[in-house]
Scaffold this active site. Sequence first.
Site, PDB file in Angstrom:
ATOM      1  N   GLY A   1      29.574  51.315  40.457  1.00 53.70           N
ATOM      2  CA  GLY A   1      28.468  50.364  40.640  1.00 53.70           C
ATOM      3  C   GLY A   1      28.091  50.128  42.088  1.00 53.70           C
ATOM      4  O   GLY A   1      26.930  50.242  42.471  1.00 53.70           O
TER       5      GLY A   1
ATOM      6  N   GLU B   1      32.159  47.615  48.587  1.00 59.12           N
ATOM      7  CA  GLU B   1      32.135  46.469  49.500  1.00 59.12           C
ATOM      8  C   GLU B   1      32.442  46.814  50.958  1.00 59.12           C
ATOM      9  O   GLU B   1      32.931  45.950  51.693  1.00 59.12           O
ATOM     10  CB  GLU B   1      33.152  45.439  49.000  1.00 59.12           C
ATOM     11  CG  GLU B   1      34.646  45.842  49.166  1.00 59.12           C
ATOM     12  CD  GLU B   1      35.269  46.434  47.910  1.00 59.12           C
ATOM     13  OE1 GLU B   1      34.529  46.962  47.056  1.00 59.12           O
ATOM     14  OE2 GLU B   1      36.504  46.390  47.798  1.00 59.12           O
TER      15      GLU B   1
ATOM     16  N   GLU C   1      30.287  42.164  45.454  1.00 58.84           N
ATOM     17  CA  GLU C   1      30.538  42.921  46.687  1.00 58.84           C
ATOM     18  C   GLU C   1      30.542  41.987  47.897  1.00 58.84           C
ATOM     19  O   GLU C   1      31.362  42.133  48.807  1.00 58.84           O
ATOM     20  CB  GLU C   1      29.510  44.041  46.881  1.00 58.84           C
ATOM     21  CG  GLU C   1      29.365  45.008  45.706  1.00 58.84           C
ATOM     22  CD  GLU C   1      30.671  45.572  45.180  1.00 58.84           C
ATOM     23  OE1 GLU C   1      31.634  45.678  45.942  1.00 58.84           O
ATOM     24  OE2 GLU C   1      30.729  45.881  43.965  1.00 58.84           O
TER      25      GLU C   1
ATOM     26  N   GLU D   1      40.397  42.787  43.090  1.00 54.88           N
ATOM     27  CA  GLU D   1      39.408  42.953  42.019  1.00 54.88           C
ATOM     28  C   GLU D   1      39.447  41.823  40.997  1.00 54.88           C
ATOM     29  O   GLU D   1      38.410  41.290  40.613  1.00 54.88           O
ATOM     30  CB  GLU D   1      39.573  44.317  41.348  1.00 54.88           C
ATOM     31  CG  GLU D   1      39.313  45.513  42.278  1.00 54.88           C
ATOM     32  CD  GLU D   1      37.959  45.475  42.979  1.00 54.88           C
ATOM     33  OE1 GLU D   1      37.079  44.682  42.582  1.00 54.88           O
ATOM     34  OE2 GLU D   1      37.770  46.245  43.953  1.00 54.88           O
TER      35      GLU D   1
HETATM   36  N1  B3K Z   1      35.873  48.404  45.088  1.00 55.48           N
HETATM   37  C1  B3K Z   1      34.862  49.213  44.484  1.00 55.48           C
HETATM   38  C2  B3K Z   1      35.392  50.192  43.493  1.00 55.48           C
HETATM   39  C3  B3K Z   1      35.859  51.452  44.081  1.00 55.48           C
HETATM   40  C4  B3K Z   1      36.209  52.445  43.006  1.00 55.48           C
HETATM   41  C5  B3K Z   1      36.827  53.658  43.576  1.00 55.48           C
HETATM   42  N2  B3K Z   1      37.097  54.665  42.582  1.00 55.48           N
HETATM   43  C6  B3K Z   1      33.815  48.398  43.824  1.00 55.48           C
HETATM   44  C7  B3K Z   1      34.178  47.014  43.490  1.00 55.48           C
HETATM   45  O1  B3K Z   1      35.026  46.745  42.678  1.00 55.48           O
HETATM   46  O2  B3K Z   1      33.639  46.128  44.082  1.00 55.48           O
HETATM   47 ZN    ZN Z   2      35.374  44.814  43.340  1.00 57.53          ZN
END
Ligand code: B3K
Ligand code: ZN
Length: 880
Positions: free
Chosen positions: A267, A270, A304, A326
């Site tokens: 998606g 950040e 983000e 997360e």
């Molecule tokens: N931190 C990123 C996700 C990265 C995924 C890598 N395979 C997006 C999010 O959770 O904000």
């Molecule tokens: Zn995230």
Amino acid sequence: MRTNQPQTIYLNEYQVPAYLVDHVDLRFELFEDGARVHSTMTVRKNPESSQADAPLELNGDSLKLESVTLDGSQLAGDAYEEQGDKLVVHTVPAQFELNVVTWIEPQNNTRLEGLYKSSGMFCTQCEAEGFRCITYYPDRPDVMAVFRTRVEADKADYPILLSNGNPIEQGELEGGRHFVTWEDPFPKPAYLFALVAGDLVEKKDTFTTCSGRSIDLRMYVEPRNSAKCDFAMDALKRSMRWDEEVYGREYDLDIFMIVAVDDFNMGAMENKGLNIFNSSCVLASQETATDASFQRIEAIVAHEYFHNWSGNRVTCRDWFQLSLKEGFTVFRDAQFSADMGSPTVKRIEDATLLRTAQFAEDAGPMAHPVRPASYMEISNFYTLTIYEKGAEVVRMIHNLLGDELFRKGSDLYFERHDGQAVTTDDFVRAMEDASGRDLSQFRLWYEQAGTPVVTVSDEYDKQSGVYRLNIRQSIPDTPGQSGKKPQHIPFALGLLDQTGQPLPLNLTADEQNGPEERVLELTDAEHSFEFYGLSDRPVPSLLRNFSAPVRVQYPWTREQLLFLMSHDPDGFNRWDAGQRLAVDVIQSLMEASGDAEIDSRLVEAYRSLLNDTSLDQALVAKMLLLPSEAYLVELADQADVPAIHEARERVLTHLATSLREELVACYRRSLAQGDYQLTPDAIAHRSLRNTALAWLLHIKDVEGLAFALDQYQTADNMTDRLGALRALVNSDFVDEREKTLADFYDQFRDDPQVVEMWFSVQAASHQAGQLPQIKALLQHSAFDWKNPNKVRSVIGAFAGQNLAGFHKADGSGYQFLADQVCRLDDSNPQIAARLISPLTRWKKYAPQYGQQMKAALEHVRNKNELSRDVYEVVLKSLAD
Ligand code: B3K
Ligand code: ZN
């Protein structure tokens, strides 16, 4: 078949890094046939490391090494060694400067990890381990450095050059080239590095922080998207304000940038000061985005942005701690969305996702704790368990502590760990220290996988007026974990009298006016709770607002469910009672042979929902949606998808036929709601209208058809236009469906986000998405194997949402998916590994399906040179 098995990484083998990097100076020379990356690192031995004379080890992947220089002297060939995915420098002093030059080929990077090209622009994705595809580096989150980045490129083709932090210098170079240098003063792990170079339009705004600092806000998009930025920019400003007000978090750099790219594995990301978004998660306009997309964009922009504190300023020590950032950040964005719209609707949506998909994950071969103990490929662990269950775990802490102590805890966490890379345990400890509560048993939520089952039974004694609830919990075995300990579960409940009035919850005979809702804390395998002073048997309202991510079992009667549907003061439980009732009706149809009757009380309950305009229409819109096929599969033992599909369709047909007049009236009423707005109420009316339309078309109603065609033509927004299209696509009106699909494509063929919706409306439909039609979509000129959104919108939607189209007894759907996964594995392993997930749950299905799913997995396992990503998923899925 692959011969050398990828290694498993274990949490309990964690060691602090032997070397730390304080500064990195990067210089990117970007060209059409590749990029040269010059990296100069200031390195020192880590005083906390016990590995005294360890060689320096840097990670690398797909790099061409051009030179290595230590303290100004080029290293001789025997002073270092390239060992597969590592660069090892045998002997280094305690402190030194290391310069590494690598050559990479972004234009050929189809994995979309590291530096790659998307519609002509350069962009990056480094989380989790993409930075090692750019240069040799200690690519682990506990190595945090200050980055300075100089980007050089042709000025005409790449007028915009971006990286993290603040711009500090720019200038012209020979040959029509130019450069910009960026400096990010905040030490960060390499996964937060970002770079963008392209011909982009710039959208400008500003935000004044709570302390009066003015922040430049920038969005960078391709020129054709310049009219689709306003909503995200507004969502960004609301997020910034909200984080100040609710968490006391102020933005720290002078500039905050968002870039939209079309080719992106997930998606958004950040990266410090430079968030990169999948176009579909940031670009929107009334004409091209649905209400669901607007809400998703608002949530992701917020998510983000919130990572700037929960993730960037305080980051993860290692990838086992992923949920630290997360889970917490999903919890924060859910609070934000609840504040921006309808809290009950948001809770229903989150619980639906959790109960449908996360519970399934937690009961399948890839089940893992919120803090996993091992992994092969970390990309496979960006899961619903890490994100959504992780957020539920934080929510439970919030519920146990209350608003004020939770805020005290988060303040302490941010203050104590600012600039550090820490663990989920550090987070819990901050919450304990600020609140004085003991969360030691609660920590099991991070360690034990599997969804707890909470079984409730009750007894009422008229004479003493005592009502007793017996509550048991058990946690199922999951791969590698059995014999689990009871967890600390906050269990919110209320009791209603026969007229629907809430009763006081008196826990002792002396108590008189107890509260109407209590959060019981379950800590043992079994508890009994007694409630006093009740003159009649009450109706229990259990696990209000979904206070814990558990399955509740209680022998509800249909009478009780109908009663709760109309009386429960807890909006979530009203909805839940309706879902349970509908599930019960659908399941009993499946169990009964022949043409069993459909309970008329279900029809009457839906009739009152449709008629009673005094109810919260946002809640009604949710209550009208029948439980999805995916949820019914999740609840089944040996799922027979065609039987589930047929029973659900029968209930839908019966409801729509019996309630035809009410549906027409509801449609007309909701249509008369005035101009387009993006408020919860207006969204609810659009949802009601499109549900009514879908139901009418489901029974091939000709008046419904006229509504749909008219709505399709005259809609001033995408929610209604797509709603009409979807209703047509899911109907038997084949000619109208085909004509409208063709018209829609003609109108929107130049807009990739809308074309993706056009693909997925068809692929997710059992009417328009049978296998030959899916294969035809893959041949369509707008389909692009290199674009993850297109792959997801056809193959993902088919296998994940069109259950009746995918699950065929001949296994054709499974074989098809396996073939596409094999094809994608060569170009983009992350996407391939995600796509295969519907097959992994083969044990869940009736054997005639499950065996075919297993055979498809075996087919994938036998492929040559399987990526680590797909290998791990297939291996675990086929394990006994
Ligand atoms: N931190 C990123 C996700 C990265 C995924 C890598 N395979 C997006 C999010 O959770 O904000
Ligand atoms: Zn995230």
